[in-house]
Motif scaffolding. Structure first.
Motif, PDB file in Angstrom:
ATOM      1  N   SER A   1      -8.696   9.677   5.984  1.00 47.05           N
ATOM      2  CA  SER A   1     -10.063  10.099   5.912  1.00 47.05           C
ATOM      3  C   SER A   1     -10.955   9.268   4.743  1.00 47.05           C
ATOM      4  O   SER A   1     -10.326   8.203   4.134  1.00 47.05           O
ATOM      5  CB  SER A   1     -10.139  11.519   5.074  1.00 47.05           C
ATOM      6  N   GLN A   2     -12.116   9.447   4.364  1.00 40.72           N
ATOM      7  CA  GLN A   2     -12.918   8.632   3.438  1.00 40.72           C
ATOM      8  C   GLN A   2     -12.068   8.868   2.246  1.00 40.72           C
ATOM      9  O   GLN A   2     -12.168   7.951   1.437  1.00 40.72           O
ATOM     10  CB  GLN A   2     -14.122   9.245   3.511  1.00 40.72           C
ATOM     11  N   GLN A   3     -11.639  10.000   1.791  1.00 41.71           N
ATOM     12  CA  GLN A   3     -10.821  10.048   0.418  1.00 41.71           C
ATOM     13  C   GLN A   3      -9.709   9.338   0.252  1.00 41.71           C
ATOM     14  O   GLN A   3      -9.459   8.732  -0.684  1.00 41.71           O
ATOM     15  CB  GLN A   3     -10.639  11.588   0.402  1.00 41.71           C
ATOM     16  N   GLY A   4      -9.136   9.093   1.548  1.00 39.63           N
ATOM     17  CA  GLY A   4      -7.939   8.386   1.836  1.00 39.63           C
ATOM     18  C   GLY A   4      -8.046   6.977   1.584  1.00 39.63           C
ATOM     19  O   GLY A   4      -7.330   6.235   0.819  1.00 39.63           O
ATOM     20  N   VAL A   5      -9.259   6.562   2.166  1.00 44.68           N
ATOM     21  CA  VAL A   5      -9.692   5.241   1.875  1.00 44.68           C
ATOM     22  C   VAL A   5     -10.020   4.929   0.483  1.00 44.68           C
ATOM     23  O   VAL A   5      -9.686   3.938  -0.066  1.00 44.68           O
ATOM     24  CB  VAL A   5     -10.832   4.790   2.830  1.00 44.68           C
TER      25      VAL A   5
ATOM     26  N   TRP B   1     -10.859  -0.158  -7.795  1.00 47.37           N
ATOM     27  CA  TRP B   1     -12.315   0.074  -7.391  1.00 47.37           C
ATOM     28  C   TRP B   1     -12.573   1.580  -7.151  1.00 47.37           C
ATOM     29  O   TRP B   1     -11.987   1.938  -5.821  1.00 47.37           O
ATOM     30  CB  TRP B   1     -13.000  -0.899  -6.374  1.00 47.37           C
ATOM     31  N   SER B   2     -13.318   2.306  -7.387  1.00 40.13           N
ATOM     32  CA  SER B   2     -13.418   3.682  -7.216  1.00 40.13           C
ATOM     33  C   SER B   2     -15.037   3.962  -6.529  1.00 40.13           C
ATOM     34  O   SER B   2     -15.480   5.108  -6.471  1.00 40.13           O
ATOM     35  CB  SER B   2     -13.440   4.833  -8.219  1.00 40.13           C
ATOM     36  N   ASP B   3     -15.818   2.797  -6.024  1.00 40.04           N
ATOM     37  CA  ASP B   3     -17.020   2.926  -5.769  1.00 40.04           C
ATOM     38  C   ASP B   3     -17.230   3.757  -4.519  1.00 40.04           C
ATOM     39  O   ASP B   3     -16.737   3.179  -3.421  1.00 40.04           O
ATOM     40  CB  ASP B   3     -17.764   1.739  -5.538  1.00 40.04           C
ATOM     41  N   GLY B   4     -17.945   4.598  -4.631  1.00 36.73           N
ATOM     42  CA  GLY B   4     -18.169   5.560  -3.232  1.00 36.73           C
ATOM     43  C   GLY B   4     -18.631   4.831  -2.077  1.00 36.73           C
ATOM     44  O   GLY B   4     -18.083   4.895  -0.979  1.00 36.73           O
ATOM     45  N   PRO B   5     -19.946   4.222  -2.333  1.00 39.55           N
ATOM     46  CA  PRO B   5     -20.490   3.514  -1.171  1.00 39.55           C
ATOM     47  C   PRO B   5     -19.470   2.423  -0.427  1.00 39.55           C
ATOM     48  O   PRO B   5     -19.485   2.317   0.752  1.00 39.55           O
ATOM     49  CB  PRO B   5     -21.872   2.929  -1.683  1.00 39.55           C
ATOM     50  N   LEU B   6     -18.795   1.829  -1.211  1.00 44.09           N
ATOM     51  CA  LEU B   6     -17.885   0.870  -0.761  1.00 44.09           C
ATOM     52  C   LEU B   6     -16.888   1.268   0.001  1.00 44.09           C
ATOM     53  O   LEU B   6     -16.303   0.853   1.225  1.00 44.09           O
ATOM     54  CB  LEU B   6     -17.215   0.197  -1.884  1.00 44.09           C
ATOM     55  N   ALA B   7     -16.260   2.575  -0.381  1.00 45.71           N
ATOM     56  CA  ALA B   7     -15.214   3.348   0.582  1.00 45.71           C
ATOM     57  C   ALA B   7     -15.612   3.837   1.783  1.00 45.71           C
ATOM     58  O   ALA B   7     -14.867   3.815   2.753  1.00 45.71           O
ATOM     59  CB  ALA B   7     -14.710   4.693  -0.450  1.00 45.71           C
ATOM     60  N   VAL B   8     -17.001   4.373   1.710  1.00 40.88           N
ATOM     61  CA  VAL B   8     -17.694   4.797   2.887  1.00 40.88           C
ATOM     62  C   VAL B   8     -17.655   3.393   3.874  1.00 40.88           C
ATOM     63  O   VAL B   8     -17.438   3.623   5.103  1.00 40.88           O
ATOM     64  CB  VAL B   8     -18.983   5.279   2.780  1.00 40.88           C
TER      65      VAL B   8
ATOM     66  N   MET C   1       0.865  -1.196  -0.262  1.00 42.52           N
ATOM     67  CA  MET C   1       0.024   0.142   0.043  1.00 42.52           C
ATOM     68  C   MET C   1       0.885   1.113  -0.215  1.00 42.52           C
ATOM     69  O   MET C   1       1.714   1.392   1.096  1.00 42.52           O
ATOM     70  CB  MET C   1      -0.976  -0.051   1.166  1.00 42.52           C
ATOM     71  N   SER C   2       0.605   2.037  -0.976  1.00 41.91           N
ATOM     72  CA  SER C   2       1.515   3.209  -1.276  1.00 41.91           C
ATOM     73  C   SER C   2       1.241   4.250   0.180  1.00 41.91           C
ATOM     74  O   SER C   2       0.097   4.116   0.787  1.00 41.91           O
ATOM     75  CB  SER C   2       1.181   4.127  -2.488  1.00 41.91           C
ATOM     76  N   LEU C   3       2.118   5.227   0.416  1.00 39.97           N
ATOM     77  CA  LEU C   3       1.837   6.308   1.407  1.00 39.97           C
ATOM     78  C   LEU C   3       0.710   7.104   0.986  1.00 39.97           C
ATOM     79  O   LEU C   3       0.841   7.912   0.215  1.00 39.97           O
ATOM     80  CB  LEU C   3       2.973   6.870   1.764  1.00 39.97           C
ATOM     81  N   VAL C   4      -0.367   7.200   1.749  1.00 40.15           N
ATOM     82  CA  VAL C   4      -1.686   7.842   1.414  1.00 40.15           C
ATOM     83  C   VAL C   4      -1.753   8.958   2.361  1.00 40.15           C
ATOM     84  O   VAL C   4      -1.977   8.757   3.477  1.00 40.15           O
ATOM     85  CB  VAL C   4      -2.829   6.942   1.133  1.00 40.15           C
ATOM     86  N   GLU C   5      -2.266  10.213   1.873  1.00 40.35           N
ATOM     87  CA  GLU C   5      -2.360  11.037   2.870  1.00 40.35           C
ATOM     88  C   GLU C   5      -1.392  11.571   3.937  1.00 40.35           C
ATOM     89  O   GLU C   5      -1.489  11.858   5.058  1.00 40.35           O
ATOM     90  CB  GLU C   5      -3.812  10.938   3.560  1.00 40.35           C
ATOM     91  N   ARG C   6      -0.012  11.254   3.314  1.00 37.20           N
ATOM     92  CA  ARG C   6       1.078  11.585   4.153  1.00 37.20           C
ATOM     93  C   ARG C   6       2.061  12.440   3.407  1.00 37.20           C
ATOM     94  O   ARG C   6       3.280  12.786   3.928  1.00 37.20           O
ATOM     95  CB  ARG C   6       1.925  10.240   4.615  1.00 37.20           C
ATOM     96  N   GLY C   7       1.545  13.203   2.547  1.00 36.42           N
ATOM     97  CA  GLY C   7       2.411  13.943   1.777  1.00 36.42           C
ATOM     98  C   GLY C   7       2.761  15.382   2.616  1.00 36.42           C
ATOM     99  O   GLY C   7       4.173  15.838   2.304  1.00 36.42           O
ATOM    100  N   GLN C   8       2.003  15.771   3.301  1.00 35.17           N
ATOM    101  CA  GLN C   8       2.384  17.072   3.870  1.00 35.17           C
ATOM    102  C   GLN C   8       3.500  16.811   4.965  1.00 35.17           C
ATOM    103  O   GLN C   8       4.497  17.466   5.409  1.00 35.17           O
ATOM    104  CB  GLN C   8       1.055  17.669   4.669  1.00 35.17           C
TER     105      GLN C   8
END
Length: 927
Positions: A200-204, A214-221, A1-8
């Motif tokens: 966050s949900q966007q990160g997930v 898979w970019s399905d919104g409900p599944l990410a939630v 899994m790449s580094l997500v939401e850790r750029g800052q």
């Protein structure tokens, strides 16, 4: 899994690294919850630093090495990334440092010596950094040994102008580093702190896009809600979900599939945290959601403030939300991680705490059952919980509560009471399960340790299982003390005696009549007595429609329960036998829905037999067979005992009428109790077997079954034609043998008996009486039979009567009438699935003369007819003459002719044989 939401965060670390490379030392403490991605961030930063020519030296503190002096520093300074020369010098320095102990009371000389050695280690690092910038990484600093922490502080205080950067990660939920360590860090302006948040949900959603494409919104939630954005939990859940989806068609908006990897990740989070947090998770898993801080504190021995802090920490980890575990798999995973002894002890303590805090009996008992422990103090709680569980339809919980109470001790009288309650509860699930308590309950009764009400229930159970002699002994013992019984129990005994006369007549013959002052009986018991008296009245005397109407009023006020279900079942069947099918059906459906809602299989099975009998007597053969099969599916056949006769008889009758003789024979080959043949259920079985024998050319055996029914019913005083029309069965045998005189005698006896000249039984009798007459006398009898059977709603018997009427017209040369009526008979037989009758109507060899049963259709619409015209045409469509129609509708023959002329014009027909067949359904309403 790449580094997500850790750029800052990664960018900030790189800027600080640049500053350290310019000779401005930097220290960063990266904080976060367990598995929030601190290690991944450090690893990514280390790779970036190495690519920029920085020497990276790293170490990971271990919980198990916290007590080993300088273990972390030794790991750090012996990192393979260090040049060989520097590594050798540092290793030599470390060996000297390890030789210097630091117990309390160490001399100043020893302290000076250790400081000197730490200075040498720092000098070695500092010398190397002059040639190449240095990055020191320490993961999980909270587990570092105190000596290593002291050395690190020594380095930190001197790193302001060094080309050295130190990055330390710390877990919020684990053992905390000493406060002095953080105090020292805060004093230094070049020390920085960084906290990692969960994804966050966007990160997930980004992770799902990378890992699952898979970019399905409900599944990410759904993934975010299940993990709280915890990267470790998310990675495991993605792994489980991907494994579960392999080979499956791609679907939108599916729930995440959690499995072994997710469970392992949950335990990793908990075990990497502090022991109190793990203990809290276990307590919450035992008590269930949502979290109650006060209750958890009492269970675990924590202060309420501590409990609340731990709940907050558990929520920050991503396992908890609003006091509830985020994923339903978590509690089971947590409990499975405990040893059986640990789990049992925790549940026992939870039960005690819940009981102390005034929780409901059911809540306490669920813990006791899970712990499988029982002590005398628990008996009242267990019995109370069982009572509540039964009222709420949780029969299995009631059984387990009573089983635990049964094993928990108590006196003999109390044990007998519990055994009786246990038999009653198990009876609801499977009647055979209750049989294991019969011997103990009978012994308790002989020793006066069983209440009369419990004894009445025992007798009913014994009769169900064919234990006739044992049941009679119990009933006679109660009868011997009837004068000493309280009014309610005395009324229950009287009601039971009446019910036995209609269900188990042989047992009832051993009981004396009981005098009861109804003024002393409460309404509920009085209704039960009234219902039982009605059963006796209907089956032993002439039918009273007023009394049957009273039965409905009683049904409105009587509650379905263990002591009433037998009476309700019997009165519903009695309504069916008395020709009140519509009333019975209405009540049966309502009561069946209640039994389903309360989740009592035995009640459902009994009411399903009534549904089957209703369908059979309406001619709905396939429905009858299905309802009977449903009834038999609730528990094994051996559990049915003597009650097996009725559903088995319905199946045999339905299969026989449908021409499925193999299936009917298989049902008759099922083993049955001999005692069943001495019950009213056995009468149905004998009659159904007789019908099967007659249909399969075993007339002798059929007559024996029919006459046996008659002998038993006469002996028992319940010779009600609607119960089992044995005379009609025997008459059919004699007709089969071409002995119309004996057949006619039986049918005439049936017609003159009380209740023999009503409804369905009358229609069947008229049909057979016609069959025993010469052709010229058959027509009028068969028309009357058709009228009666139209009104009572038995489509199968109506089809038989119509077939005989068509044949009678055929024999008299009235071929058009035969064609119309034969077509009606064929349609009825086809809809009923009565294959033998259908074949008889379509096979000329099965008749004395060919009857054309092809359907005849009109050219116009029947909706054009007036009400009066429709009534006249209805009778004309079944072959009635104008004079017969006028008599039935109380109008003149001239009026009949006028209506027919108008109807012919509207329907575009010229003769009766062309009238629409669907009008035959109006005959009953017109009458």
């Amino acid at each position: 899994m790449s580094l997500v939401e850790r750029g800052q965060e990664l960018g900030h670390l790189r800027r600080l690294l640049d500053e350290s490379g310019a000779g401005q030392g930097r220290v960063v403490v990266v904080k976060g919850a367990v598995a929030s991605g601190k290690s991944e961030l450090l690893l990514s930063f280390a790779q970036s630093a190495a690519e920029r020519g920085v020497l990276v030296v790293s170490a990971v503190a271990e919980r198990g090495e916290r007590g080993v002096p300088l273990s972390l520093l030794s790991q750090l300074l012996q990192d393979a990334a260090l040049p060989l020369g520097a590594g050798a010098r540092l290793a030599s320095t470390m060996s000297h440092i390890k030789l210097v102990p630091r117990p309390e009371g160490s001399s100043s000389a020893e302290v000076v010596q250790q400081v000197q050695l730490m200075h040498e280690a720092w000098a070695a690092l500092l010398n190397h950094s002059e040639d190449q910038p240095l990055l020191l990484l320490v993961d999980d600093i909270q587990y570092a040994d105190p000596e290593s922490l002291e050395c690190l502080l020594y380095f930190i205080r001197r790193s302001r102008s060094a080309r050295i950067m130190m990055v330390l990660s710390e877990n919020d939920q684990a053992l905390q580093t000493p406060p002095i360590f953080h105090t020292e860090l805060l004093r230094q302006s070049y020390c920085h702190s960084m906290r990692l948040a969960m994804l966050s949900q966007q990160g997930v959603a980004q992770v799902l896009a990378e890992r699952l494409n898979w970019s399905d919104g409900p599944l990410a939630v759904a993934f975010w809600q299940a993990t709280g954005g915890n990267p470790l939990l998310l990675r495991a859940l993605v792994e489980d979900h991907r494994a579960a989806q392999e080979g499956q068609p791609r679907r939108q908006s599916v729930e995440p599939a959690a499995g072994r990897a997710f469970g392992h990740a949950v335990l990793t989070c908990l075990h990497r945290s502090t022991p109190p947090l793990l203990e809290l998770a276990r307590g919450l898993a035992v008590l269930g959601d949502p979290a109650n801080p006060g209750l958890l504190s009492g269970l675990l021995g924590f202060e309420v403030a501590t409990t609340q802090r731990l709940l907050d920490e558990l929520e920050s980890v991503g396992l908890l939300a609003d006091g509830c575990f985020r994923h339903p798999l978590v509690p089971g995973v947590v409990l499975d991680d405990m040893s059986p002894e640990q789990c049992r002890d925790l549940r026992r303590r939870a039960a005690e705490r819940l009981h102390h805090d005034g929780a409901s009996a059911i809540t306490v008992v669920r813990q006791l059952i899970s712990a499988d422990v029982g002590e005398p103090w628990m008996l009242p709680v267990l019995c109370e919980a069982a009572e509540h569980a039964l009222s709420e339809g949780e029969v299995e919980l009631a059984v387990r509560s009573l089983e635990l109470a049964y094993r928990s001790g108590g006196g003999e009288e109390q044990r007998a009471k519990i055994a009786s309650a246990l038999a009653q509860a198990e009876w609801r699930l499977n009647p055979s399960s209750a049989a294991r308590y019969f011997a103990e309950l009978a012994a308790a009764l002989r020793e006066d340790r069983l209440s009369p009400r419990s004894a009445l229930a025992l007798a009913r159970y014994q009769l169900w299982h064919g234990q006739h002699d044992e049941a009679v002994e119990v009933l006679q013992r109660i009868a011997g003390t009837v004068d000493d019984l309280d009014p309610v129990t005395r009324g229950m005994f009287a009601a039971t005696r009446d019910w036995l006369r209609c269900s188990y007549p042989v047992a009832a013959q051993h009981l004396p009549p009981v005098q009861v002052d109804r003024r002393l009986i409460p309404p509920a018991a009085g209704k039960q007595m009234h219902l039982a008296a009605m059963l006796v009245g209907v089956l032993t005397r002439a039918q009273d429609d007023t009394a049957l109407g009273g039965a409905e009023r009683i049904l409105r006020g009587i509650q379905l329960g263990d002591h009433t279900v037998d009476f309700i079942h019997s009165i519903l069947l009695t309504l069916v036998w008395a020709g009140q099918s519509e009333r019975a059906a209405r009540w049966c459906e309502a009561l069946f829905r209640e039994a389903v809602a309360r989740r009592v299989p035995t009640w459902q099975a009994l009411l399903a037999t009534v549904r089957a009998e209703l369908a059979l007597r309406r001619g709905n053969l396939l429905t009858a067979q299905r309802h009977a099969s449903t009834a038999l599916s609730y528990f094994p056949l051996r559990s049915w005992g003597t009650a097996l006769g009725l559903p088995l008889a319905t199946q045999v009758s339905a299969y026989t009428a449908m021409g499925k003789y193999k299936e009917a024979g298989e049902q008759l080959n099922q083993p049955v109790l001999e005692a069943m043949l001495h019950t009213t259920a056995g009468l149905h079985y004998l009659y159904a077997r007789g019908r099967y024998h007659l249909a399969t050319d075993s007339a002798d055996a059929a007559l024996d079954d029919f006459l046996t029914c008659g002998e038993l019913m006469t002996r028992w005083g319940i010779d009600h034609p609607g119960l089992v029309p044995w005379r009609l069965g025997a008459a059919e045998v004699y007709l089969h043998w071409a002995d119309p005189a004996r057949a006619r005698k039986l049918v005439e006896d049936q017609l003159v008996r009380p209740n023999g000249n009503q409804g369905r039984t009358r229609g069947m009798s008229l049909r057979l009486l016609a069959a025993a007459q010469i052709p010229q006398k058959r027509l009028a009898l068969l028309k009357r039979a058709v009228d009666v059977l139209h009104s009572c709603g038995d489509r199968l018997e109506l089809a038989r009567a119509l077939a005989d009427l068509a044949q009678a017209h055929q024999e008299l040369g009235e071929f058009k009438h035969a064609q119309v009526i034969g077509s009606q008979a064929l349609q009825q037989a086809t809809e009923c699935r009565a294959e033998p009758l259908r074949r008889q109507l379509t096979d000329p060899e099965g008749c004395t003369g060919p009857v054309d049963v092809r359907p005849v259709r009109a050219g116009g619409s029947i909706t054009a007819l007036s009400g009066a015209e429709r009534r006249v045409v209805a009778f004309a469509s079944v072959g009635d003459t104008n004079r017969e129609i006028a008599s039935k509708l109380h109008i003149t023959v001239s009026t009949v002719e006028q209506h027919l002329t108008s109807a012919y014009r509207k329907l575009k027909v010229s003769r009766r044989t062309e009238l629409p067949q669907e009008l035959r359904f109006d005959v009953a309403a017109s009458a």
